[in-house]
Design a protein around this motif. Structure first.
Motif, short mmCIF file in Angstrom:
data_model
loop_
_atom_site.label_atom_id
_atom_site.label_comp_id
_atom_site.label_asym_id
_atom_site.label_seq_id
_atom_site.Cartn_x
_atom_site.Cartn_y
_atom_site.Cartn_z
N GLU A 3 59.12 79.02 46.10
CA GLU A 3 57.73 79.36 45.78
C GLU A 3 57.15 78.37 44.78
O GLU A 3 56.01 77.93 44.92
CB GLU A 3 57.64 80.78 45.23
N LEU A 4 57.93 78.00 43.77
CA LEU A 4 57.46 77.03 42.78
C LEU A 4 57.18 75.69 43.44
O LEU A 4 56.14 75.07 43.19
CB LEU A 4 58.49 76.87 41.66
N ALA A 5 58.08 75.24 44.30
CA ALA A 5 57.88 73.97 45.00
C ALA A 5 56.62 74.01 45.86
O ALA A 5 55.85 73.04 45.88
CB ALA A 5 59.10 73.64 45.85
N ASP A 6 56.39 75.11 46.53
CA ASP A 6 55.19 75.24 47.36
C ASP A 6 53.93 75.19 46.50
O ASP A 6 52.94 74.57 46.88
CB ASP A 6 55.23 76.53 48.16
N ARG A 7 53.97 75.85 45.35
CA ARG A 7 52.81 75.84 44.45
C ARG A 7 52.56 74.45 43.89
O ARG A 7 51.41 74.01 43.78
CB ARG A 7 53.01 76.85 43.32
N LEU A 8 53.62 73.74 43.55
CA LEU A 8 53.47 72.37 43.05
C LEU A 8 52.90 71.45 44.13
O LEU A 8 52.04 70.62 43.86
CB LEU A 8 54.81 71.83 42.55
N GLU A 9 53.39 71.61 45.34
CA GLU A 9 52.92 70.79 46.44
C GLU A 9 51.43 71.02 46.72
O GLU A 9 50.70 70.09 47.07
CB GLU A 9 53.76 71.06 47.68
#
Length: 74
Positions: A3-9
């Motif tokens: 989820e964090l990676a998706d938000r950063l992307e």
């Protein structure tokens, strides 16, 4: 973590630098190009450094960071 990676992307792109230690036993240096591409980051390679590069070679990392930051000032 996904989820964090998706938000950063999805976030607006900002200049960023990915520090990649060549001898990291926990995070393979071979992952750096894909991760950097995903987030639009530059890569700084910390040669002959492991996972704890920040204690084994803080000056080397500081030099890489300062060089990156100097490109932002121009």
């Amino acid at each position: 973590l996904i989820e964090l990676a998706d938000r950063l992307e999805a976030a607006d792109r900002r200049p960023s630098l990915l520090l990649s230690a060549t001898d990291d036993a926990y995070v393979a240096a071979t992952l750096a190009p894909d991760v950097a591409a995903r987030f639009g980051s530059d890569i700084a390679v910390l040669r002959d450094q492991g996972h704890w590069w920040m204690t084994s070679d803080p000056q080397g990392a500081a030099t890489q960071l300062a060089a990156f930051w100097s490109t932002l000032a121009n």
